[in-house]
Design an enzyme around this catalytic site. Structure first.
Site, PDB file in Angstrom:
ATOM      1  N   GLY A 127      -9.991  -1.264 -10.522  1.00 33.96           N
ATOM      2  CA  GLY A 127      -8.817  -0.405 -10.673  1.00 33.96           C
ATOM      3  C   GLY A 127      -8.402  -0.170 -12.111  1.00 33.96           C
ATOM      4  O   GLY A 127      -9.196  -0.291 -13.043  1.00 33.96           O
ATOM      5  N   SER A 146       0.855  -1.190   0.000  1.00 38.51           N
ATOM      6  CA  SER A 146       0.000   0.000   0.000  1.00 38.51           C
ATOM      7  C   SER A 146       0.886   1.232   0.000  1.00 38.51           C
ATOM      8  O   SER A 146       1.578   1.507   0.971  1.00 38.51           O
ATOM      9  CB  SER A 146      -0.893  -0.015   1.239  1.00 38.51           C
ATOM     10  OG  SER A 146      -1.584   1.206   1.359  1.00 38.51           O
ATOM     11  N   ALA A 149     -12.901  -7.726 -10.541  1.00 35.67           N
ATOM     12  CA  ALA A 149     -11.714  -6.960 -10.941  1.00 35.67           C
ATOM     13  C   ALA A 149     -11.992  -5.472 -10.777  1.00 35.67           C
ATOM     14  O   ALA A 149     -13.095  -5.000 -11.086  1.00 35.67           O
ATOM     15  CB  ALA A 149     -11.319  -7.276 -12.383  1.00 35.67           C
ATOM     16  N   PRO A 184     -18.117 -15.922 -11.932  1.00 38.64           N
ATOM     17  CA  PRO A 184     -18.930 -15.385 -10.831  1.00 38.64           C
ATOM     18  C   PRO A 184     -18.205 -15.326  -9.487  1.00 38.64           C
ATOM     19  O   PRO A 184     -18.768 -14.828  -8.511  1.00 38.64           O
ATOM     20  CB  PRO A 184     -20.119 -16.348 -10.772  1.00 38.64           C
ATOM     21  CG  PRO A 184     -19.647 -17.603 -11.407  1.00 38.64           C
ATOM     22  CD  PRO A 184     -18.634 -17.209 -12.452  1.00 38.64           C
ATOM     23  N   TYR A 243     -20.175  32.641  -0.457  1.00 37.32           N
ATOM     24  CA  TYR A 243     -19.458  33.829  -0.900  1.00 37.32           C
ATOM     25  C   TYR A 243     -18.904  34.595   0.280  1.00 37.32           C
ATOM     26  O   TYR A 243     -19.612  34.878   1.236  1.00 37.32           O
ATOM     27  CB  TYR A 243     -20.385  34.743  -1.713  1.00 37.32           C
ATOM     28  CG  TYR A 243     -19.881  36.161  -1.805  1.00 37.32           C
ATOM     29  CD1 TYR A 243     -18.607  36.421  -2.325  1.00 37.32           C
ATOM     30  CD2 TYR A 243     -20.639  37.232  -1.353  1.00 37.32           C
ATOM     31  CE1 TYR A 243     -18.123  37.717  -2.380  1.00 37.32           C
ATOM     32  CE2 TYR A 243     -20.165  38.539  -1.415  1.00 37.32           C
ATOM     33  CZ  TYR A 243     -18.900  38.771  -1.921  1.00 37.32           C
ATOM     34  OH  TYR A 243     -18.406  40.052  -1.973  1.00 37.32           O
ATOM     35  N   CYS A 274       0.189   8.337  -6.418  1.00 37.37           N
ATOM     36  CA  CYS A 274      -0.019   9.707  -6.895  1.00 37.37           C
ATOM     37  C   CYS A 274       1.014  10.672  -6.326  1.00 37.37           C
ATOM     38  O   CYS A 274       1.204  11.766  -6.865  1.00 37.37           O
ATOM     39  CB  CYS A 274      -1.413  10.195  -6.507  1.00 37.37           C
ATOM     40  SG  CYS A 274      -2.719   9.205  -7.236  1.00 37.37           S
TER      41      CYS A 274
END
Lengths: 566, 566
Positions: free
Chosen positions: A282, A40, A280, A276, A426, A44
């Site tokens: 990603g 893991s 999958a 079945p 705002y 990015c």
């Protein structure tokens, strides 16, 4: 009896499946295989280790096997590669890369999250040289940094102008390397339209990055890269970032269906393959386009996480509403931010969708605020429905906010009427009372309703070259500073007394600084019997931004007396 | 024949009407009356002149009469007060304040945009003293600054903890004045719930602002303010910012309907009053609540601009889809940003709406990024529909982005399923792959579906005082640094081996740092036959933030051994 869940591949897809399965089923036996050293990590964030924004490469590792074991009771096995799926036996064959040993592991449910591999075209001589790198894993960035520091590299070439390529180039530049970015197309960032990418080009140019467009790599030598054009770029290190290809070998070998053209693994509504017991998720799978309902591919972390959760949920009897993907992304390039969502013009054209767009350049917050900045914003909508199809934003300020609002609107099937009425927050430090998104929707509605006509920034050079009638609606002092060549200066504050100077029998193209004044003149003239009046999208600011980079790059004559970016 | 359009009042409402009418009708005769010296100025920016963020007070003036005349052919008359509407004659009576002269001006269509007046309760002795100010106009801020500089003021009191009060207090503090903010309620910023405002309190405390709650002004003396509690606060200048009241005299005198309770001018779907030739827009009118369809009031610039456009459009035959208002706003307080949209808990309760909420404290961007910050986020939804009702966000990062996304979702009638699937932009510098909004929706769905139970941060003190069973799921070193008094430390990484320490026959309240680990433990225990397990919303971080300010203010015993805000 407890389920045995086996997961192939970690990172955004696999690790999310594992964590979700554990929350759904405390008693499940969960085994996660990863052929690399880390199960893991934040892929990015890899480019940010280059500049030291992420100081320690080990910080990129989010969870190690020991944490998976202790906190989640998940058996995460790194350096263990699944080499075959035995669908009849419901088992996988695993190779322990460190010992060479091979073994079987049974499953009740199998989740594939193999990801995608960085492309390295073997047709390029030198592509496998030790000074050529990709950027997909923690070892990739570690190897690159070790190499360039040890070998005293000065010149680098990054090939490919997608997000990874841009971020690698930016971060190499930050720490002082010479960087050339080579892109085969006529623009970087295919998510943006050609007009919107020019601001990004200018930023790279100003930050000293050498951007080579319309050219590709012919050969990689030890000390240089030879391009198809014959140009030679000195480079002691090269990073290939020209795209990815789905890791589908395992799936194909096991007889799972993959898309013919892309090689992506085919899945149904719930991310189930044609087996079945096998899901999958990603970067390796085919997804569905929100707009067209057709199959598409999208290698982004957000959708991967949602797919992972949906697949795990379905394995435990929970259904899922699969909306398809719209494609939302963002990137920081030096001091500039860019973001997009949905379809751009090219995608609309490719799918034969009738569309139009509004292009505006408002301030990102109240202009009085010391740090207000220009925000370049393009809103694409369907004709005649006004359905929102996409948006692109570029600027130094909060561009991602505006794009997230449009992404939300798109997924809720909003049209321009909805967008113009959005009641957004705002205060002067954050936005304007009529926010960029509202403003764009109003302009777009005027276009859709035929309240005025416009000429895009991409056509202005042609107007100038054809000696068309261009009116500059700014004040005289602004015109004196810089203007479009051949433009006639008739300020908004004077035009009602100077109507005789504006012809009715030929097209008139009006601009000011950012189109606010020209728009008012266009509306007035339209009511005074002028049938061929066009507002110039983006006005002088837009023209300067659009023309500058290519004027410098191609050493061509500017169509303005002086650029003005403010 | 051209229409004659008369507008009473400038700024957001009136000036927007004028500009829109001009675009719709080049031939209309447009006259705009303003009793003050400026017809168009940024009232939202007034407080920023105090600190010099807006250096020159004249920069607050957006358009002067000369510009209105030359650019828009609009006759803007400042220092001209409309003193009567003659509905029969379709004219207004105008008093030229500078000459004292009175005259009539005919109209075909009249637009009222009188705004609202700052409240100054005459029951407070000293309220009209020369050192007591309000903050509604350019002269107001000029007068304040001239006074405090000339008189060498050191101590100031700001009365009222709404947006204006907070911004005035913040900007006075920035330039070195002693500032006490006095609020009659138990919290500032009524748009936020009590739990969400505590972070704002802490920020003000840390920046040295003296915040007095639950107290009101009894008397204003020359050198001090005397509060209802008897407390005396030194103050050589006082700013009253306790709210506004609609400027409705003109409307009332003319027999236009105003709401009995609020005094706001009543309008229909198209902002038409009960006179078919008179529209009203802006802070003086009644609007409709998006959620309940009931009448409400909202004094914000964004809605005022939309009303102005809609009213002008209707006068020219264009209809309008009036969605009602949801109430979105944002504010910067020192280094903290806060934003909200829709209903908060108090509003749900007041309207008898069955609701629940998710409260999470994720990072605003990928935690590896050097400037990532905690983002406190509360999402309120209807039970059982899951319809989105509101959200509040507080943090140092991009909070307004998340609230704008929720505002968009609300106006598109989104529910939690929609929100969890939103495909928002992601890159590590801007967000996380599962953005705050997605994350909150997932937690909210788990709450709605009964997947887990929770205890809010507002109840933790009671748990501690009642010696309830609290489990701290963090690692031992984290517990050693600081923890909730009486909490038992059973880390997520150990609990499966220590189940015997967790009782099944009494409620168990679990927390970690920000609820990620505790949530996983809660889910696991739920499946292991523990029926009374609660996740502690916000966990240790949330408890520290919630308790800190009042612990200091009331000098009470903390329920934690040490606060932890990271």
């Amino acid at each position: 009896m407890s389920k045995k869940v086996v997961i192939v591949g970690g990172v955004a897809g696999g690790a999310s499946v594992a964590a979700r399965v554990r929350r759904l089923d405390e008693k499940a036996e969960i085994v996660m295989f990863e052929k690399g050293p880390y199960v893991s990590f934040s892929n990015c964030c890899l480019p940010f280790h280059i500049s030291g924004d992420v100081e320690n490469s080990q910080d990129l590792v989010l969870m190690n096997p020991d944490q998976f074991d202790k906190q989640y009771n998940i058996d995460a096995r790194v350096y263990n590669e699944v080499v075959a799926i035995n669908r009849e036996a419901k088992s996988v064959t695993v190779k322990n890369i460190q010992t060479g040993e091979t073994y079987e592991e049974a499953y009740d449910i199998l989740f594939l999250s193999p990801g995608a591999r960085a492309l390295r075209p073997l047709s390029i001589p030198g592509i496998m040289s030790p000074h050529v790198f990709v950027m997909k894993t923690v070892p990739d960035v570690e190897n690159l940094m070790t190499y360039i520091e040890k070998e005293g590299v000065k010149d680098t070439v990054v090939v490919g102008g997608g997000y990874i390529g841009l971020e690698v180039a930016e971060n190499l530049k930050y720490v002082g390397y010479n960087v050339t970015l080579v892109e085969a197309q006529d623009q970087v960032m295919a998510t943006l339209d050609y007009d919107m990418v020019q601001m990004v080009n200018r930023e790279m140019l100003e930050k000293g990055l050498n951007l080579v467009l319309n050219d590709s790599v012919k050969e990689i030598k030890e000390d240089r890269v030879i391009l198809a054009s014959g140009k030679e770029i000195p480079a002691q290190a090269v990073v290939m970032a020209i795209g990815v290809s789905p890791e589908n070998e395992l799936a194909k070998q096991a007889g799972l269906e993959v898309a013919e053209q892309t090689g992506a693994i085919k899945v149904n509504h719930h991310y189930l393959t044609n087996d079945p017991y096998i899901y999958a998720v990603g970067d390796a799978i085919e997804t569905t386009c929100f707009f067209t309902g057709k199959k598409t591919q999208l290698t982004l972390a957000g959708p991967a996480q949602r797919q992972a959760r949906a697949a795990a949920d379905h394995a435990y009897g929970r259904t899922y509403r699969n909306t398809g993907v719209i494609g939302s992304s963002s990137v920081k390039i030096f001091d500039l931010n860019a973001a997009n969502t949905g379809f751009n013009e090219r995608q609309c054209q490719a799918h034969g969708i009738d569309y139009d767009f509004a292009y505006i350049i408002p301030k990102d917050k109240v202009g009085l605020m010391p740090d207000s900045e220009n925000l370049f914003f393009k809103l694409i909508f369907a004709v005649p429905s006004g359905q929102i199809l996409g948006a692109q934003a570029v600027g130094k300020g909060n561009v991602d906010k505006r794009i997230d609002v449009v992404a939300t609107a798109i997924m809720m099937n909003a049209n321009l009427e909805d967008l113009k009425e959005l009641e957004l927050t705002y205060s002067p430090h954050f936005s304007t009372a009529k926010d960029v998104v509202n403003h764009a929707a109003l302009v777009a509605l005027n276009i859709l309703n035929g309240d005025f006509k416009k000429v895009p920034v991409t056509k202005v050079r042609e107007l100038v070259e054809n000696n068309e009638m261009i009116i500059d609606a700014r004040e005289e002092n602004e015109y004196a500073t810089s203007h479009i060549k051949g433009a006639v200066n008739i300020p908004l504050s004077q035009f009602r007394d100077r109507l005789s100077e504006i012809p009715k029998d030929r097209p008139v193209y009006i601009h000011c600084r950012s189109s606010q004044r020209s728009y008012n003149m266009v509306r007035a003239l339209g009511q005074l019997g002028y049938d061929h009046v066009y507002n110039m999208d983006g006005s002088f600011l837009g023209v300067s931004e659009y023309e500058y980079f290519n004027d410098v790059r191609l050493d061509r004559d500017p169509i303005v007396t002086d650029y003005n970016f403010n």
